[in-house]
Write a protein that holds these residues in place. Structure first.
Motif, PDB file in Angstrom:
ATOM      1  N   PRO A  47       0.794  -1.240   0.000  1.00  0.00           N
ATOM      2  CA  PRO A  47       0.000   0.000   0.000  1.00  0.00           C
ATOM      3  C   PRO A  47       0.823   1.286   0.000  1.00  0.00           C
ATOM      4  O   PRO A  47       0.411   2.290  -0.598  1.00  0.00           O
ATOM      5  N   LYS A  48       1.983   1.268   0.642  1.00  0.00           N
ATOM      6  CA  LYS A  48       2.758   2.514   0.711  1.00  0.00           C
ATOM      7  C   LYS A  48       3.319   2.935  -0.644  1.00  0.00           C
ATOM      8  O   LYS A  48       3.759   4.078  -0.797  1.00  0.00           O
ATOM      9  N   THR A  49       3.276   2.018  -1.628  1.00  0.00           N
ATOM     10  CA  THR A  49       3.777   2.369  -2.960  1.00  0.00           C
ATOM     11  C   THR A  49       2.684   2.915  -3.876  1.00  0.00           C
ATOM     12  O   THR A  49       2.928   3.138  -5.066  1.00  0.00           O
ATOM     13  N   THR A  50       1.483   3.125  -3.344  1.00  0.00           N
ATOM     14  CA  THR A  50       0.375   3.628  -4.180  1.00  0.00           C
ATOM     15  C   THR A  50       0.386   5.150  -4.317  1.00  0.00           C
ATOM     16  O   THR A  50      -0.463   5.712  -5.004  1.00  0.00           O
ATOM     17  N   MET A  51       1.318   5.813  -3.664  1.00  0.00           N
ATOM     18  CA  MET A  51       1.414   7.269  -3.758  1.00  0.00           C
ATOM     19  C   MET A  51       1.922   7.682  -5.144  1.00  0.00           C
ATOM     20  O   MET A  51       3.025   7.321  -5.548  1.00  0.00           O
ATOM     21  N   PRO A  52       1.153   8.440  -5.926  1.00  0.00           N
ATOM     22  CA  PRO A  52       1.610   8.891  -7.248  1.00  0.00           C
ATOM     23  C   PRO A  52       2.519  10.113  -7.130  1.00  0.00           C
ATOM     24  O   PRO A  52       2.519  10.812  -6.113  1.00  0.00           O
ATOM     25  N   SER A  53       3.267  10.352  -8.188  1.00  0.00           N
ATOM     26  CA  SER A  53       4.094  11.550  -8.280  1.00  0.00           C
ATOM     27  C   SER A  53       3.443  12.484  -9.297  1.00  0.00           C
ATOM     28  O   SER A  53       3.085  12.053 -10.392  1.00  0.00           O
ATOM     29  N   VAL A  54       3.277  13.750  -8.933  1.00  0.00           N
ATOM     30  CA  VAL A  54       2.640  14.725  -9.819  1.00  0.00           C
ATOM     31  C   VAL A  54       3.556  15.942  -9.940  1.00  0.00           C
ATOM     32  O   VAL A  54       3.925  16.553  -8.928  1.00  0.00           O
ATOM     33  N   PHE A  55       3.925  16.294 -11.160  1.00  0.00           N
ATOM     34  CA  PHE A  55       4.808  17.436 -11.367  1.00  0.00           C
ATOM     35  C   PHE A  55       4.625  17.982 -12.783  1.00  0.00           C
ATOM     36  O   PHE A  55       3.992  17.353 -13.635  1.00  0.00           O
ATOM     37  N   THR A  56       5.174  19.152 -13.037  1.00  0.00           N
ATOM     38  CA  THR A  56       5.105  19.778 -14.355  1.00  0.00           C
ATOM     39  C   THR A  56       6.435  19.622 -15.068  1.00  0.00           C
ATOM     40  O   THR A  56       7.490  19.946 -14.508  1.00  0.00           O
ATOM     41  N   ASP A  57       6.376  19.102 -16.282  1.00  0.00           N
ATOM     42  CA  ASP A  57       7.558  18.979 -17.122  1.00  0.00           C
ATOM     43  C   ASP A  57       7.745  20.309 -17.854  1.00  0.00           C
ATOM     44  O   ASP A  57       6.970  20.648 -18.746  1.00  0.00           O
ATOM     45  N   GLU A  58       8.766  21.055 -17.470  1.00  0.00           N
ATOM     46  CA  GLU A  58       8.961  22.386 -18.039  1.00  0.00           C
ATOM     47  C   GLU A  58       9.327  22.338 -19.517  1.00  0.00           C
ATOM     48  O   GLU A  58       9.043  23.274 -20.269  1.00  0.00           O
ATOM     49  N   THR A  59       9.946  21.234 -19.950  1.00  0.00           N
ATOM     50  CA  THR A  59      10.345  21.120 -21.351  1.00  0.00           C
ATOM     51  C   THR A  59       9.132  20.986 -22.267  1.00  0.00           C
ATOM     52  O   THR A  59       9.005  21.685 -23.278  1.00  0.00           O
ATOM     53  N   SER A  60       8.227  20.075 -21.909  1.00  0.00           N
ATOM     54  CA  SER A  60       7.042  19.826 -22.737  1.00  0.00           C
ATOM     55  C   SER A  60       5.830  20.641 -22.299  1.00  0.00           C
ATOM     56  O   SER A  60       4.793  20.610 -22.956  1.00  0.00           O
ATOM     57  N   LYS A  61       5.950  21.363 -21.168  1.00  0.00           N
ATOM     58  CA  LYS A  61       4.834  22.138 -20.613  1.00  0.00           C
ATOM     59  C   LYS A  61       3.622  21.243 -20.359  1.00  0.00           C
ATOM     60  O   LYS A  61       2.475  21.616 -20.598  1.00  0.00           O
ATOM     61  N   SER A  62       3.896  20.044 -19.844  1.00  0.00           N
ATOM     62  CA  SER A  62       2.828  19.073 -19.578  1.00  0.00           C
ATOM     63  C   SER A  62       2.808  18.709 -18.100  1.00  0.00           C
ATOM     64  O   SER A  62       3.853  18.706 -17.433  1.00  0.00           O
ATOM     65  N   LEU A  63       1.610  18.395 -17.607  1.00  0.00           N
ATOM     66  CA  LEU A  63       1.493  17.861 -16.254  1.00  0.00           C
ATOM     67  C   LEU A  63       1.751  16.362 -16.329  1.00  0.00           C
ATOM     68  O   LEU A  63       1.147  15.664 -17.154  1.00  0.00           O
ATOM     69  N   ILE A  64       2.626  15.861 -15.486  1.00  0.00           N
ATOM     70  CA  ILE A  64       2.988  14.444 -15.485  1.00  0.00           C
ATOM     71  C   ILE A  64       2.501  13.798 -14.193  1.00  0.00           C
ATOM     72  O   ILE A  64       2.735  14.311 -13.098  1.00  0.00           O
ATOM     73  N   VAL A  65       1.815  12.680 -14.332  1.00  0.00           N
ATOM     74  CA  VAL A  65       1.406  11.857 -13.194  1.00  0.00           C
ATOM     75  C   VAL A  65       1.990  10.476 -13.426  1.00  0.00           C
ATOM     76  O   VAL A  65       1.746   9.857 -14.465  1.00  0.00           O
ATOM     77  N   ASN A  66       2.795   9.975 -12.499  1.00  0.00           N
ATOM     78  CA  ASN A  66       3.337   8.630 -12.678  1.00  0.00           C
ATOM     79  C   ASN A  66       3.499   7.927 -11.341  1.00  0.00           C
ATOM     80  O   ASN A  66       3.385   8.541 -10.275  1.00  0.00           O
ATOM     81  N   GLY A  67       3.756   6.636 -11.420  1.00  0.00           N
ATOM     82  CA  GLY A  67       3.919   5.847 -10.209  1.00  0.00           C
ATOM     83  C   GLY A  67       4.285   4.416 -10.528  1.00  0.00           C
ATOM     84  O   GLY A  67       4.228   3.975 -11.683  1.00  0.00           O
ATOM     85  N   ALA A  68       4.688   3.678  -9.489  1.00  0.00           N
ATOM     86  CA  ALA A  68       5.043   2.266  -9.618  1.00  0.00           C
ATOM     87  C   ALA A  68       4.575   1.561  -8.348  1.00  0.00           C
ATOM     88  O   ALA A  68       5.073   1.842  -7.256  1.00  0.00           O
ATOM     89  N   ILE A  69       3.600   0.680  -8.484  1.00  0.00           N
ATOM     90  CA  ILE A  69       3.004  -0.017  -7.341  1.00  0.00           C
ATOM     91  C   ILE A  69       3.621  -1.403  -7.235  1.00  0.00           C
ATOM     92  O   ILE A  69       3.499  -2.230  -8.148  1.00  0.00           O
ATOM     93  N   ALA A  70       4.290  -1.669  -6.121  1.00  0.00           N
ATOM     94  CA  ALA A  70       4.967  -2.953  -5.919  1.00  0.00           C
ATOM     95  C   ALA A  70       3.964  -4.043  -5.550  1.00  0.00           C
ATOM     96  O   ALA A  70       3.074  -3.836  -4.710  1.00  0.00           O
ATOM     97  N   LEU A  71       4.097  -5.201  -6.175  1.00  0.00           N
ATOM     98  CA  LEU A  71       3.202  -6.329  -5.930  1.00  0.00           C
ATOM     99  C   LEU A  71       3.894  -7.399  -5.096  1.00  0.00           C
ATOM    100  O   LEU A  71       5.116  -7.560  -5.163  1.00  0.00           O
ATOM    101  N   HIS A  72       3.105  -8.134  -4.323  1.00  0.00           N
ATOM    102  CA  HIS A  72       3.644  -9.279  -3.612  1.00  0.00           C
ATOM    103  C   HIS A  72       4.098 -10.337  -4.614  1.00  0.00           C
ATOM    104  O   HIS A  72       3.578 -10.415  -5.740  1.00  0.00           O
ATOM    105  N   MET A  73       5.051 -11.138  -4.214  1.00  0.00           N
ATOM    106  CA  MET A  73       5.544 -12.187  -5.098  1.00  0.00           C
ATOM    107  C   MET A  73       4.416 -13.127  -5.507  1.00  0.00           C
ATOM    108  O   MET A  73       4.380 -13.634  -6.622  1.00  0.00           O
ATOM    109  N   ILE A  74       3.464 -13.338  -4.595  1.00  0.00           N
ATOM    110  CA  ILE A  74       2.290 -14.153  -4.894  1.00  0.00           C
ATOM    111  C   ILE A  74       1.068 -13.244  -4.833  1.00  0.00           C
ATOM    112  O   ILE A  74       0.752 -12.674  -3.788  1.00  0.00           O
ATOM    113  N   ASN A  75       0.394 -13.066  -5.982  1.00  0.00           N
ATOM    114  CA  ASN A  75      -0.793 -12.232  -6.026  1.00  0.00           C
ATOM    115  C   ASN A  75      -1.778 -12.833  -7.031  1.00  0.00           C
ATOM    116  O   ASN A  75      -1.420 -13.727  -7.807  1.00  0.00           O
ATOM    117  N   SER A  76      -2.997 -12.361  -7.018  1.00  0.00           N
ATOM    118  CA  SER A  76      -4.040 -12.921  -7.883  1.00  0.00           C
ATOM    119  C   SER A  76      -4.542 -11.926  -8.924  1.00  0.00           C
ATOM    120  O   SER A  76      -5.592 -12.133  -9.532  1.00  0.00           O
TER     121      SER A  76
END
Length: 251
Positions: free
Chosen positions: A183-212
């Motif tokens: 759960p602690k990896t569900t926090m997204p990152s939100v920032f502005t890319d000054e080069t492209s003048k775009s709002l960027i939202v990204n993230g990486a959610i870690a999964l358990h080795m065994i999941n369904s």
């Protein structure tokens, strides 16, 4: 396989207005001609946003690529075309990554055997959203990332966000069977890319080795002008029949 839908919307409200004036048949003709023209033009721009839209429309050259074939898919197709014109980008994938920040070092629950020195690797749900021309005052957006497990029709939201609200982690459900991620990896990152003048939202959610988890989708809504309700650009990425337990696998 990495799923990418890139997108667009100069006059994003145009199609919504046209649907009222032309009627269903007229709109179908307009979209058909647009798809044909874009498919022809896109031959010189392989995998461009408009080519991807044309490929996924009901007039796509290869039937296996068509996604919006029913009358009920009209709004989705228009939203995706608006997104393509605008240059919106959404990406969704499962990747095996090294856990450089110790997100998965939950040895008390036996999810990981760690020798104390090596860097562990695990599967992550990786996503990225790019909203070009976003204006914090004039624009509005919202998004959500949902996963599905067997016998779970409604799915579960692992991450979400909207304009005006700070990024936050998603509270896990009470059912431990549905907490097969960190759960602690569900926090997204939100920032502005000054080069492209775009709002960027990204993230990486870690999964358990065994999941369904066997399917997931990422849905994004973007209003360049929040006062223009009809000018909505929408992207919907869906991935099914995935194996998040397969080490080294990506799609």
């Amino acid at each position: 396989m990495l799923s990418i839908i890139s997108a667009v919307a100069g006059g994003s409200g145009t199609l919504a207005i046209s649907s009222t004036l032309l009627g269903p048949i007229g709109v179908a003709i307009v979209l058909g001609l647009a798809a044909f023209a874009l498919a022809t033009w896109a031959k010189k721009n392989e995998s461009s946003a408009l080519e991807l839209w044309a490929r996924r429309s009901r007039w796509g050259i290869l039937a296996k690529h068509r996604q919006w074939v029913a009358e009920s898919d009209f709004d989705i197709a228009v939203g995706a075309l608006n997104a393509a014109v605008l240059g919106m980008i959404a990406e969704l994938a499962v990747e095996t990554r090294f856990d450089k920040y110790g997100d998965t070092l939950d040895t008390q629950k036996g999810f990981l055997v760690w020798d104390g020195s090596s860097i562990p690797a695990t599967s992550y749900i990786v996503y990225k959203i790019s909203l070009p021309g976003y204006d914090a005052i004039a624009s509005r957006y919202e998004w959500r990332l949902k996963v599905y497990r067997p016998n779970e029709a409604n799915g579960q939201v692992l991450a979400s966000g909207q304009s005006g609200s700070p990024p936050a982690t998603t509270n896990p459900p009470e059912d431990p069977k549905r907490v097969d991620y960190f759960p602690k990896t569900t926090m997204p990152s939100v920032f502005t890319d000054e080069t492209s003048k775009s709002l960027i939202v990204n993230g990486a959610i870690a999964l358990h080795m065994i999941n369904s988890i066997h399917a997931m989708d990422l849905e994004v809504y973007f209003w360049p002008d929040k006062n223009d309700v009809s000018g909505c650009a929408r992207l919907l990425l869906r991935e099914d029949k995935i194996d998040t337990n397969e080490k080294g696998g990506s799609w």
